[in-house]
Design a protein around this motif. Sequence first.
Motif, PDB file in Angstrom:
ATOM      1  N   UNK A   1       0.884  -1.164   0.000  1.00 42.38           N
ATOM      2  CA  UNK A   1       0.000   0.000   0.000  1.00 42.38           C
ATOM      3  C   UNK A   1       0.922   1.215   0.000  1.00 42.38           C
ATOM      4  N   UNK A   2       0.645   2.163  -0.909  1.00 43.73           N
ATOM      5  CA  UNK A   2       1.543   3.296  -1.093  1.00 43.73           C
ATOM      6  C   UNK A   2       0.800   4.619  -0.958  1.00 43.73           C
ATOM      7  N   UNK A   3       1.565   5.686  -0.864  1.00 47.26           N
ATOM      8  CA  UNK A   3       1.017   7.036  -0.877  1.00 47.26           C
ATOM      9  C   UNK A   3       1.454   7.673  -2.184  1.00 47.26           C
ATOM     10  N   UNK A   4       0.624   8.521  -2.728  1.00 48.26           N
ATOM     11  CA  UNK A   4       0.960   9.175  -3.984  1.00 48.26           C
ATOM     12  C   UNK A   4      -0.166   8.992  -4.980  1.00 48.26           C
ATOM     13  N   UNK A   5       0.181   9.035  -6.248  1.00 41.92           N
ATOM     14  CA  UNK A   5      -0.816   8.929  -7.308  1.00 41.92           C
ATOM     15  C   UNK A   5      -1.551   7.590  -7.253  1.00 41.92           C
ATOM     16  N   UNK A   6      -0.848   6.535  -6.855  1.00 43.77           N
ATOM     17  CA  UNK A   6      -1.441   5.205  -6.775  1.00 43.77           C
ATOM     18  C   UNK A   6      -1.476   4.750  -5.329  1.00 43.77           C
ATOM     19  N   UNK A   7      -2.493   3.954  -4.971  1.00 42.41           N
ATOM     20  CA  UNK A   7      -2.639   3.462  -3.599  1.00 42.41           C
ATOM     21  C   UNK A   7      -1.923   2.139  -3.378  1.00 42.41           C
TER      22      UNK A   7
END
Length: 154
Positions: A98-104
């Motif tokens: 799970x990431x932060x930014x344009x993509x989750x």
Amino acid sequence: MAAPQLDQLDTQLVDLLSRDARVSNRRIAAELGVTEGTVRGRIKRLQQEGLITFTAITGLEMGAKTRLAFISVHVNVSDVRTIARQIAAMPLINGVMITMGQFNILATCLFDDLDKLVETASDKILALPGVHHVETSIAVKTFKYNTRVARISN
């Protein structure tokens, strides 16, 4: 859950093992200036606490799947964990974060057949309810890959 408390000896021990996990406890003890029993006990505790594990890490050349792809996924914020679990259950997928930014969500996979990658990204992941956009990147040249961080889990 509290973060593990590693002292300087633990950190030095892990650093030595991460360079060569086959090094003997006797050699580690001599290098760190402690007894072999101390080294053995520390390794056992670190393993029991799930902080270290020993495994062989293969290079891409060893497997039949020698191409690396990253699949970036944009989903409804409320569905991130559910969709991440669904993606993780897909056979082609090797890692899900799970990431932060344009993509989750970022998924990684090794593949040998481009059609299987397209099927996974476009037909399976994009079809999940709550997924808005999928973008796939294929690694064409790897300049550095640090096997010391190959196994990351949460």
